[in-house]
Design a protein around this motif. Sequence first.
Motif, PDB file in Angstrom:
ATOM      1  N   ASN A   1       0.853  -1.193   0.000  1.00 36.62           N
ATOM      2  CA  ASN A   1       0.000   0.000   0.000  1.00 36.62           C
ATOM      3  C   ASN A   1       0.885   1.237   0.000  1.00 36.62           C
ATOM      4  OD1 ASN A   1      -1.881   1.963   0.307  1.00 36.62           O
ATOM      5  ND2 ASN A   1      -2.546   1.358   2.362  1.00 36.62           N
ATOM      6  N   LEU A   2       1.084   1.835  -1.175  1.00 38.82           N
ATOM      7  CA  LEU A   2       1.998   2.959  -1.311  1.00 38.82           C
ATOM      8  C   LEU A   2       1.447   4.233  -0.680  1.00 38.82           C
ATOM      9  CD1 LEU A   2       3.351   2.484  -4.938  1.00 38.82           C
ATOM     10  CD2 LEU A   2       4.220   1.547  -2.794  1.00 38.82           C
ATOM     11  N   SER A   3       0.163   4.263  -0.364  1.00 37.17           N
ATOM     12  CA  SER A   3      -0.418   5.461   0.230  1.00 37.17           C
ATOM     13  C   SER A   3      -0.274   5.480   1.748  1.00 37.17           C
ATOM     14  CB  SER A   3      -1.898   5.579  -0.149  1.00 37.17           C
ATOM     15  OG  SER A   3      -2.636   4.492   0.389  1.00 37.17           O
ATOM     16  N   SER A   4       0.216   4.413   2.328  1.00 39.66           N
ATOM     17  CA  SER A   4       0.364   4.353   3.781  1.00 39.66           C
ATOM     18  C   SER A   4       1.359   5.390   4.268  1.00 39.66           C
ATOM     19  CB  SER A   4       0.844   2.956   4.206  1.00 39.66           C
ATOM     20  OG  SER A   4       1.148   2.952   5.585  1.00 39.66           O
ATOM     21  N   PRO A   5       0.993   6.166   5.315  1.00 41.09           N
ATOM     22  CA  PRO A   5       1.901   7.194   5.820  1.00 41.09           C
ATOM     23  C   PRO A   5       2.968   6.639   6.754  1.00 41.09           C
ATOM     24  CG  PRO A   5      -0.139   7.247   7.052  1.00 41.09           C
ATOM     25  CD  PRO A   5      -0.313   6.200   5.986  1.00 41.09           C
ATOM     26  N   VAL A   6       2.894   5.362   7.113  1.00 38.32           N
ATOM     27  CA  VAL A   6       3.822   4.785   8.086  1.00 38.32           C
ATOM     28  C   VAL A   6       4.853   3.928   7.365  1.00 38.32           C
ATOM     29  CG1 VAL A   6       4.050   3.327  10.121  1.00 38.32           C
ATOM     30  CG2 VAL A   6       2.037   4.784   9.849  1.00 38.32           C
ATOM     31  N   TRP A   7       6.125   4.323   7.473  1.00 34.31           N
ATOM     32  CA  TRP A   7       7.213   3.573   6.856  1.00 34.31           C
ATOM     33  C   TRP A   7       8.278   3.294   7.906  1.00 34.31           C
ATOM     34  CZ3 TRP A   7       6.760   1.796   2.000  1.00 34.31           C
ATOM     35  CH2 TRP A   7       5.820   2.426   1.157  1.00 34.31           C
ATOM     36  N   PRO A   8       8.947   2.150   7.821  1.00 37.37           N
ATOM     37  CA  PRO A   8      10.078   1.903   8.726  1.00 37.37           C
ATOM     38  C   PRO A   8      11.136   2.988   8.534  1.00 37.37           C
ATOM     39  CG  PRO A   8       9.460  -0.094   7.539  1.00 37.37           C
ATOM     40  CD  PRO A   8       8.702   1.024   6.907  1.00 37.37           C
TER      41      PRO A   8
ATOM     42  N   VAL B   1      15.640   8.096  -6.684  1.00 40.42           N
ATOM     43  CA  VAL B   1      15.966   7.065  -5.703  1.00 40.42           C
ATOM     44  C   VAL B   1      17.107   7.564  -4.819  1.00 40.42           C
ATOM     45  CG1 VAL B   1      16.472   4.625  -5.336  1.00 40.42           C
ATOM     46  CG2 VAL B   1      15.494   5.361  -7.525  1.00 40.42           C
ATOM     47  N   ARG B   2      16.943   7.400  -3.522  1.00 38.78           N
ATOM     48  CA  ARG B   2      18.043   7.635  -2.587  1.00 38.78           C
ATOM     49  C   ARG B   2      18.381   6.307  -1.927  1.00 38.78           C
ATOM     50  NH1 ARG B   2      15.919  11.222   0.695  1.00 38.78           N
ATOM     51  NH2 ARG B   2      16.833  13.046  -0.343  1.00 38.78           N
ATOM     52  N   VAL B   3      19.659   5.920  -1.984  1.00 38.02           N
ATOM     53  CA  VAL B   3      20.066   4.631  -1.436  1.00 38.02           C
ATOM     54  C   VAL B   3      21.223   4.788  -0.464  1.00 38.02           C
ATOM     55  CG1 VAL B   3      19.338   3.413  -3.530  1.00 38.02           C
ATOM     56  CG2 VAL B   3      21.709   4.183  -3.319  1.00 38.02           C
ATOM     57  N   ARG B   4      21.388   3.780   0.368  1.00 34.88           N
ATOM     58  CA  ARG B   4      22.608   3.691   1.153  1.00 34.88           C
ATOM     59  C   ARG B   4      23.733   3.356   0.189  1.00 34.88           C
ATOM     60  NH1 ARG B   4      25.208  -0.589   3.175  1.00 34.88           N
ATOM     61  NH2 ARG B   4      23.462  -1.989   2.756  1.00 34.88           N
ATOM     62  N   PRO B   5      24.896   4.028   0.296  1.00 34.98           N
ATOM     63  CA  PRO B   5      25.990   3.747  -0.636  1.00 34.98           C
ATOM     64  C   PRO B   5      26.270   2.250  -0.758  1.00 34.98           C
ATOM     65  CG  PRO B   5      26.546   5.654   0.669  1.00 34.98           C
ATOM     66  CD  PRO B   5      25.252   5.111   1.237  1.00 34.98           C
TER      67      PRO B   5
ATOM     68  N   ASP C   1      24.216  -0.059  -2.015  1.00 36.92           N
ATOM     69  CA  ASP C   1      23.038  -0.923  -1.889  1.00 36.92           C
ATOM     70  C   ASP C   1      22.010  -0.532  -2.946  1.00 36.92           C
ATOM     71  OD1 ASP C   1      21.669  -2.832   0.435  1.00 36.92           O
ATOM     72  OD2 ASP C   1      20.230  -1.654  -0.720  1.00 36.92           O
ATOM     73  N   ASN C   2      21.475  -1.512  -3.682  1.00 32.17           N
ATOM     74  CA  ASN C   2      20.561  -1.169  -4.776  1.00 32.17           C
ATOM     75  C   ASN C   2      19.166  -1.765  -4.638  1.00 32.17           C
ATOM     76  OD1 ASN C   2      20.820  -3.849  -5.545  1.00 32.17           O
ATOM     77  ND2 ASN C   2      21.641  -3.414  -7.585  1.00 32.17           N
ATOM     78  N   LEU C   3      18.774  -2.155  -3.424  1.00 33.46           N
ATOM     79  CA  LEU C   3      17.441  -2.727  -3.240  1.00 33.46           C
ATOM     80  C   LEU C   3      16.361  -1.792  -3.765  1.00 33.46           C
ATOM     81  CD1 LEU C   3      15.515  -4.860  -2.091  1.00 33.46           C
ATOM     82  CD2 LEU C   3      15.665  -3.682   0.123  1.00 33.46           C
ATOM     83  N   MET C   4      16.422  -0.524  -3.394  1.00 32.95           N
ATOM     84  CA  MET C   4      15.373   0.412  -3.795  1.00 32.95           C
ATOM     85  C   MET C   4      15.461   0.797  -5.271  1.00 32.95           C
ATOM     86  SD  MET C   4      13.073   0.896  -1.651  1.00 32.95           S
ATOM     87  CE  MET C   4      12.576   1.019   0.064  1.00 32.95           C
ATOM     88  N   ILE C   5      16.608   0.612  -5.876  1.00 30.99           N
ATOM     89  CA  ILE C   5      16.702   0.851  -7.320  1.00 30.99           C
ATOM     90  C   ILE C   5      15.882  -0.199  -8.066  1.00 30.99           C
ATOM     91  CG2 ILE C   5      18.243   1.060  -9.303  1.00 30.99           C
ATOM     92  CD1 ILE C   5      20.441   1.901  -7.326  1.00 30.99           C
ATOM     93  N   HIS C   6      15.963  -1.437  -7.602  1.00 25.84           N
ATOM     94  CA  HIS C   6      15.135  -2.490  -8.205  1.00 25.84           C
ATOM     95  C   HIS C   6      13.651  -2.160  -8.056  1.00 25.84           C
ATOM     96  CE1 HIS C   6      18.033  -5.590  -9.388  1.00 25.84           C
ATOM     97  NE2 HIS C   6      18.765  -5.161  -8.369  1.00 25.84           N
ATOM     98  N   LYS C   7      13.260  -1.656  -6.881  1.00 23.94           N
ATOM     99  CA  LYS C   7      11.859  -1.288  -6.692  1.00 23.94           C
ATOM    100  C   LYS C   7      11.463  -0.143  -7.614  1.00 23.94           C
ATOM    101  CE  LYS C   7       7.757  -1.107  -4.964  1.00 23.94           C
ATOM    102  NZ  LYS C   7       6.749  -2.115  -5.420  1.00 23.94           N
TER     103      LYS C   7
ATOM    104  N   GLY D   1      18.884  -2.421   1.766  1.00 21.14           N
ATOM    105  CA  GLY D   1      18.264  -1.159   2.140  1.00 21.14           C
ATOM    106  C   GLY D   1      19.120  -0.461   3.174  1.00 21.14           C
ATOM    107  N   PRO D   2      18.633   0.629   3.752  1.00 20.92           N
ATOM    108  CA  PRO D   2      17.343   1.257   3.449  1.00 20.92           C
ATOM    109  C   PRO D   2      17.407   2.057   2.152  1.00 20.92           C
ATOM    110  CG  PRO D   2      18.512   2.571   5.053  1.00 20.92           C
ATOM    111  CD  PRO D   2      19.357   1.347   4.800  1.00 20.92           C
ATOM    112  N   GLY D   3      16.364   2.824   1.887  1.00 22.23           N
ATOM    113  CA  GLY D   3      16.330   3.655   0.695  1.00 22.23           C
ATOM    114  C   GLY D   3      14.955   4.252   0.497  1.00 22.23           C
TER     115      GLY D   3
END
Length: 232
Positions: free
Chosen positions: A3-10, A69-73, A75-81, A154-156
């Motif tokens: 659910n991309l509209s959720s305001p709660v993220w880790p 995309v902002r990633v931890r140096p 790490d590309n998990l969020m790039i895939h997303k 992650g994170p990212g």
Amino acid sequence: MTNLSSPVWPSGYRINERALTLSSDLIQAFREIPVAVAGDCMGRSVGAMGLRPYHGDMHTVLCGPAITVRVRPGDNLMIHKAMMMAQSGDVIVIDGGGDLTQALVGGLMRTTALNKKLGGFVIDGAVRDLIEWSEGSIPMFARGHTHRGPSKEGPGEVNVSIACAGLVVQPGDLILGDADGVIAIPSADVADLLPKVRAHLEKEAGIRATNAQGTSDPERFNALLRAKGLPI
């Protein structure tokens, strides 16, 4: 399904929806505009610094809306997303903190990008599998390269405001890149900028013609020198 509209993220994670702001006609029109001309019309003070093209063909143009995309140096998990979310023509713009110890994007990801017909990549970080990128088809601008692969922990964040090689980029901004470099045009400014860059191109064509003919007006620069107090 997430659910991309959720305001709660880790902590350290965020995935926002893709920005829908630019028409296909505007994007296509800017494919004919050199980066240097667009930059001139934006005050000559914007643009990424320290990036180089890795796609081989100097005539390749990058032009499309940004998926940021902002990633931890390293790490590309969020790039895939981000690539999963991207649509045809989108440009993946990555704030990797300028780190060159591990590549963020490689040849396998290029295969996915080709299948999805993505517009290209701009990375403040490293790329690998250079032979594959040099084949062209997908524009790739990066700070450097290394054979060392990334982690996927992650994170990212996806579709947030980022800084990429000194370039401020918002989701949906128009990313323009060519042999001279890369700039981001704020999505709200794209339509108003188009007639300005076209007029600038016409002006440059006139100057180029007089330069080639040897008929340029010396007063163009003499007036500037006089204004500075020189006895010209």
